[in-house]
Scaffold this motif. Structure first.
Motif, PDB file in Angstrom:
ATOM      1  N   GLU A   1      -8.311  23.089  -5.233  1.00 34.57           N
ATOM      2  CA  GLU A   1      -8.939  21.821  -5.665  1.00 34.57           C
ATOM      3  C   GLU A   1      -8.912  20.848  -4.423  1.00 34.57           C
ATOM      4  O   GLU A   1      -9.819  19.927  -3.867  1.00 34.57           O
ATOM      5  N   LEU A   2      -7.723  20.785  -3.597  1.00 37.93           N
ATOM      6  CA  LEU A   2      -7.535  19.705  -2.670  1.00 37.93           C
ATOM      7  C   LEU A   2      -6.544  20.433  -1.525  1.00 37.93           C
ATOM      8  O   LEU A   2      -5.761  21.099  -1.822  1.00 37.93           O
ATOM      9  N   VAL A   3      -6.706  19.811  -0.384  1.00 35.15           N
ATOM     10  CA  VAL A   3      -5.743  20.142   0.942  1.00 35.15           C
ATOM     11  C   VAL A   3      -5.249  18.825   1.338  1.00 35.15           C
ATOM     12  O   VAL A   3      -5.986  18.097   1.451  1.00 35.15           O
ATOM     13  N   ALA A   4      -4.031  19.018   1.483  1.00 33.83           N
ATOM     14  CA  ALA A   4      -3.392  17.629   2.457  1.00 33.83           C
ATOM     15  C   ALA A   4      -3.340  18.006   3.914  1.00 33.83           C
ATOM     16  O   ALA A   4      -2.945  19.228   4.318  1.00 33.83           O
ATOM     17  N   ILE A   5      -4.031  17.272   4.588  1.00 32.99           N
ATOM     18  CA  ILE A   5      -4.411  17.701   6.092  1.00 32.99           C
ATOM     19  C   ILE A   5      -4.490  16.610   7.204  1.00 32.99           C
ATOM     20  O   ILE A   5      -3.998  15.638   6.622  1.00 32.99           O
ATOM     21  N   SER A   6      -3.977  16.867   8.220  1.00 36.45           N
ATOM     22  CA  SER A   6      -3.702  16.144   9.283  1.00 36.45           C
ATOM     23  C   SER A   6      -4.682  15.517  10.278  1.00 36.45           C
ATOM     24  O   SER A   6      -4.708  15.029  11.285  1.00 36.45           O
ATOM     25  N   SER A   7      -5.957  15.713   9.859  1.00 35.84           N
ATOM     26  CA  SER A   7      -7.064  15.247  10.571  1.00 35.84           C
ATOM     27  C   SER A   7      -8.268  15.601   9.901  1.00 35.84           C
ATOM     28  O   SER A   7      -8.219  15.878   8.719  1.00 35.84           O
ATOM     29  N   ARG A   8      -9.276  14.728  10.218  1.00 34.05           N
ATOM     30  CA  ARG A   8     -10.475  14.683   9.151  1.00 34.05           C
ATOM     31  C   ARG A   8     -11.978  14.779  10.353  1.00 34.05           C
ATOM     32  O   ARG A   8     -11.642  14.487  11.368  1.00 34.05           O
ATOM     33  N   PHE A   9     -12.893  15.111   9.829  1.00 38.34           N
ATOM     34  CA  PHE A   9     -14.194  15.334  10.520  1.00 38.34           C
ATOM     35  C   PHE A   9     -15.474  15.304   9.433  1.00 38.34           C
ATOM     36  O   PHE A   9     -15.073  15.180   8.147  1.00 38.34           O
ATOM     37  N   ASP A  10     -16.345  15.159  10.081  1.00 36.83           N
ATOM     38  CA  ASP A  10     -17.601  14.941   9.020  1.00 36.83           C
ATOM     39  C   ASP A  10     -18.157  16.091   8.667  1.00 36.83           C
ATOM     40  O   ASP A  10     -18.397  17.168   9.025  1.00 36.83           O
ATOM     41  N   HIS A  11     -18.325  16.367   7.116  1.00 35.91           N
ATOM     42  CA  HIS A  11     -18.775  17.509   6.338  1.00 35.91           C
ATOM     43  C   HIS A  11     -19.713  17.163   5.060  1.00 35.91           C
ATOM     44  O   HIS A  11     -19.076  16.322   4.209  1.00 35.91           O
ATOM     45  N   PRO A  12     -20.850  17.518   5.014  1.00 38.03           N
ATOM     46  CA  PRO A  12     -21.694  17.023   3.767  1.00 38.03           C
ATOM     47  C   PRO A  12     -20.828  17.221   2.390  1.00 38.03           C
ATOM     48  O   PRO A  12     -21.297  16.592   1.619  1.00 38.03           O
ATOM     49  N   LEU A  13     -20.292  18.427   2.390  1.00 40.67           N
ATOM     50  CA  LEU A  13     -19.603  18.681   0.791  1.00 40.67           C
ATOM     51  C   LEU A  13     -17.925  18.047   0.570  1.00 40.67           C
ATOM     52  O   LEU A  13     -17.541  18.191  -0.444  1.00 40.67           O
ATOM     53  N   ILE A  14     -17.586  17.787   1.909  1.00 39.70           N
ATOM     54  CA  ILE A  14     -15.798  17.525   1.760  1.00 39.70           C
ATOM     55  C   ILE A  14     -15.687  16.004   1.954  1.00 39.70           C
ATOM     56  O   ILE A  14     -16.076  15.248   2.981  1.00 39.70           O
ATOM     57  N   GLU A  15     -14.887  15.329   1.021  1.00 37.95           N
ATOM     58  CA  GLU A  15     -14.267  14.165   1.234  1.00 37.95           C
ATOM     59  C   GLU A  15     -13.150  13.993   1.870  1.00 37.95           C
ATOM     60  O   GLU A  15     -12.138  15.012   1.460  1.00 37.95           O
ATOM     61  N   PHE A  16     -12.798  13.184   3.042  1.00 40.62           N
ATOM     62  CA  PHE A  16     -11.413  13.030   3.396  1.00 40.62           C
ATOM     63  C   PHE A  16     -11.032  11.641   3.052  1.00 40.62           C
ATOM     64  O   PHE A  16     -11.418  10.406   3.708  1.00 40.62           O
ATOM     65  N   GLU A  17     -10.082  11.730   2.158  1.00 42.47           N
ATOM     66  CA  GLU A  17      -9.588  10.343   1.765  1.00 42.47           C
ATOM     67  C   GLU A  17      -8.140  10.147   2.551  1.00 42.47           C
ATOM     68  O   GLU A  17      -7.322  11.118   2.487  1.00 42.47           O
ATOM     69  N   PRO A  18      -7.918   9.075   2.881  1.00 43.71           N
ATOM     70  CA  PRO A  18      -6.621   8.488   3.618  1.00 43.71           C
ATOM     71  C   PRO A  18      -5.534   8.893   2.580  1.00 43.71           C
ATOM     72  O   PRO A  18      -5.531   8.526   1.531  1.00 43.71           O
ATOM     73  N   LEU A  19      -4.733   9.362   3.235  1.00 45.26           N
ATOM     74  CA  LEU A  19      -3.314   9.647   2.411  1.00 45.26           C
ATOM     75  C   LEU A  19      -2.049   8.789   3.051  1.00 45.26           C
ATOM     76  O   LEU A  19      -1.635   7.983   2.128  1.00 45.26           O
ATOM     77  N   ALA A  20      -1.789   9.108   4.078  1.00 47.52           N
ATOM     78  CA  ALA A  20      -0.692   8.225   4.582  1.00 47.52           C
ATOM     79  C   ALA A  20      -0.595   8.284   6.159  1.00 47.52           C
ATOM     80  O   ALA A  20      -1.264   9.137   6.803  1.00 47.52           O
ATOM     81  N   SER A  21      -0.219   7.190   6.907  1.00 44.94           N
ATOM     82  CA  SER A  21       0.056   7.198   8.186  1.00 44.94           C
ATOM     83  C   SER A  21       1.454   7.224   8.713  1.00 44.94           C
ATOM     84  O   SER A  21       2.370   6.745   7.786  1.00 44.94           O
ATOM     85  N   GLY A  22       1.878   7.677   9.627  1.00 39.92           N
ATOM     86  CA  GLY A  22       3.099   7.779  10.031  1.00 39.92           C
ATOM     87  C   GLY A  22       3.242   7.846  11.601  1.00 39.92           C
ATOM     88  O   GLY A  22       2.213   7.384  12.395  1.00 39.92           O
ATOM     89  N   ARG A  23       4.496   8.147  12.126  1.00 37.01           N
ATOM     90  CA  ARG A  23       4.615   7.994  13.455  1.00 37.01           C
ATOM     91  C   ARG A  23       5.176   9.462  14.193  1.00 37.01           C
ATOM     92  O   ARG A  23       5.915  10.084  13.286  1.00 37.01           O
ATOM     93  N   LEU A  24       5.174   9.888  15.333  1.00 35.79           N
ATOM     94  CA  LEU A  24       5.816  10.720  15.899  1.00 35.79           C
ATOM     95  C   LEU A  24       7.358  10.238  16.306  1.00 35.79           C
ATOM     96  O   LEU A  24       7.528   9.109  16.696  1.00 35.79           O
ATOM     97  N   LEU A  25       8.025  11.351  16.094  1.00 32.91           N
ATOM     98  CA  LEU A  25       9.444  11.092  16.606  1.00 32.91           C
ATOM     99  C   LEU A  25       9.991  11.945  17.553  1.00 32.91           C
ATOM    100  O   LEU A  25       9.509  13.005  17.447  1.00 32.91           O
ATOM    101  N   CYS A  26      10.771  11.673  18.451  1.00 35.90           N
ATOM    102  CA  CYS A  26      11.599  12.542  19.285  1.00 35.90           C
ATOM    103  C   CYS A  26      12.968  13.023  18.631  1.00 35.90           C
ATOM    104  O   CYS A  26      13.690  12.285  18.150  1.00 35.90           O
ATOM    105  N   ILE A  27      13.167  14.355  18.672  1.00 32.23           N
ATOM    106  CA  ILE A  27      14.331  15.081  17.943  1.00 32.23           C
ATOM    107  C   ILE A  27      15.235  15.606  18.938  1.00 32.23           C
ATOM    108  O   ILE A  27      14.542  16.123  19.815  1.00 32.23           O
ATOM    109  N   VAL A  28      16.347  15.478  19.230  1.00 33.83           N
ATOM    110  CA  VAL A  28      17.311  16.014  19.866  1.00 33.83           C
ATOM    111  C   VAL A  28      18.480  16.694  19.313  1.00 33.83           C
ATOM    112  O   VAL A  28      18.708  16.323  17.931  1.00 33.83           O
TER     113      VAL A  28
END
Length: 312
Positions: A143-170
């Motif tokens: 039914e749905l996919v949690a995804i990290s980008s969006r693009f235009d498609h006539p049959l697919i809705e891309f609804e904003p989920l959440a925003s975040g930041r990249l981190l540096c890990i050491v």
């Protein structure tokens, strides 16, 4: 026409043989049942029970009606059981998918909360690459996919989920582990493990260095965030990773450091425009959004204002 309540009362009197017994069975007052019974018989124009020594005995004319009422009552019980089963997710299955970065921590925590609401719900979880999401939805695999980008498609809705930041890990043992913030210039001085710049997160990572006019060399590239974390924990370098992959400290042996540069990225829920989501998918979407926003380092201006004013 008899109401469901009248059917319930008539059957209770038939089973117990008295108004008092029916009232106890239904956990209501006896006078109220007596009035309802009289009203029912008056409305129908027939006598359903004979009163004999305080007992209510079905009249011969009404025996066939009682047989039918018993069948109806059983069907109502079956209906109520079926509805209750739907409320628990019984005999239902939710098929959903996610890109790896969201699937690592966010999806399991969301599923745990979903099962609290629908304990009997079956789940089919898939981890997909971005390019696999369209076929997954269009072919009806989920039914749905949690995804990290969006693009235009006539049959697919891309609804904003959440925003975040990249981190540096050491690694926790790295001299950098004492830092709370790090610049692209400082990161470029260490062996860098990362993801392909063509990926959504990789593009944000590359832009951080480009915008700050910093040259960098990526010694190791890895497709999945969990692999990146393991490589860093093994002491093979530092890395740039999305904050959802390392949320709640699930990856041990690492220190997450905020990056002093624009590292914002956005995630989405993708689903078909022409098909309604099930109540289970809608609930999952809502819970996933809550879970991701609860760990995101990005705060809305409204939340910041409330915090400054001491209202939260």
């Amino acid at each position: 026409m008899l109401t469901l309540r009248q059917i319930e009362v008539i059957r209770a009197i038939m089973v117990t043989g008295s108004i008092a017994g029916a009232a106890k069975l239904l956990n209501v007052s006896a006078p109220g049942l007596s009035r309802l019974m009289k009203y029912t018989e008056d409305s129908l124009g027939i006598r359903l029970f004979d009163r004999r020594a305080g007992r209510f005995v079905p009249t011969s004319q009404a025996r066939n009606i009682f047989d039918l009422l018993d069948v109806v009552h059983r069907k109502i019980d079956d209906l109520q059981s079926a509805v209750a089963g739907l409320g628990r997710g019984q005999s239902q299955e939710l098929c959903i998918a996610s890109v790896p970065s969201i699937a690592n921590v966010m999806v399991p925590r969301t599923v745990a909360r979903l099962r609290q609401r629908f304990p009997d719900l079956g789940l089919d979880l898939n981890i997909l690459k971005i390019e696999e999401a369209i076929d997954y939805l269009l072919l009806g695999r989920g039914e749905l996919v949690a995804i990290s980008s969006r693009f235009d498609h006539p049959l697919i809705e891309f609804e904003p989920l959440a925003s975040g930041r990249l981190l540096c890990i050491v690694p926790e043992t790295s001299p950098l582990a004492i830092k709370d913030k790090i610049t692209p210039q400082e990161m470029s001085e260490y062996p860098l493990i990362g993801i392909n710049p063509k990926d959504p997160y990789g593009a944000v990572m590359a832009a951080m260095f480009t915008d700050n006019h910093v040259d960098y060399q990526m010694n190791i590239k890895a497709r999945f965030g969990t692999t990146v974390c393991s490589l860093v924990a093994a002491g093979l370098g530092i890395a740039i990773i999305d904050e959802f992959t390392v949320a709640h400290g699930v990856v041990r042996g690492l220190k997450s450091i905020e990056i002093d540069a624009d590292s914002i990225f956005h995630t989405f829920i993708a689903y078909r425009k022409d098909l309604p989501l099930s109540v289970y998918a809608e609930h999952f979407r809502s819970l996933l959004r809550q879970e991701m926003n609860s760990v995101s380092s990005l705060k809305s201006p409204e939340k910041k204002t409330k915090r400054r004013n001491g209202r939260c």
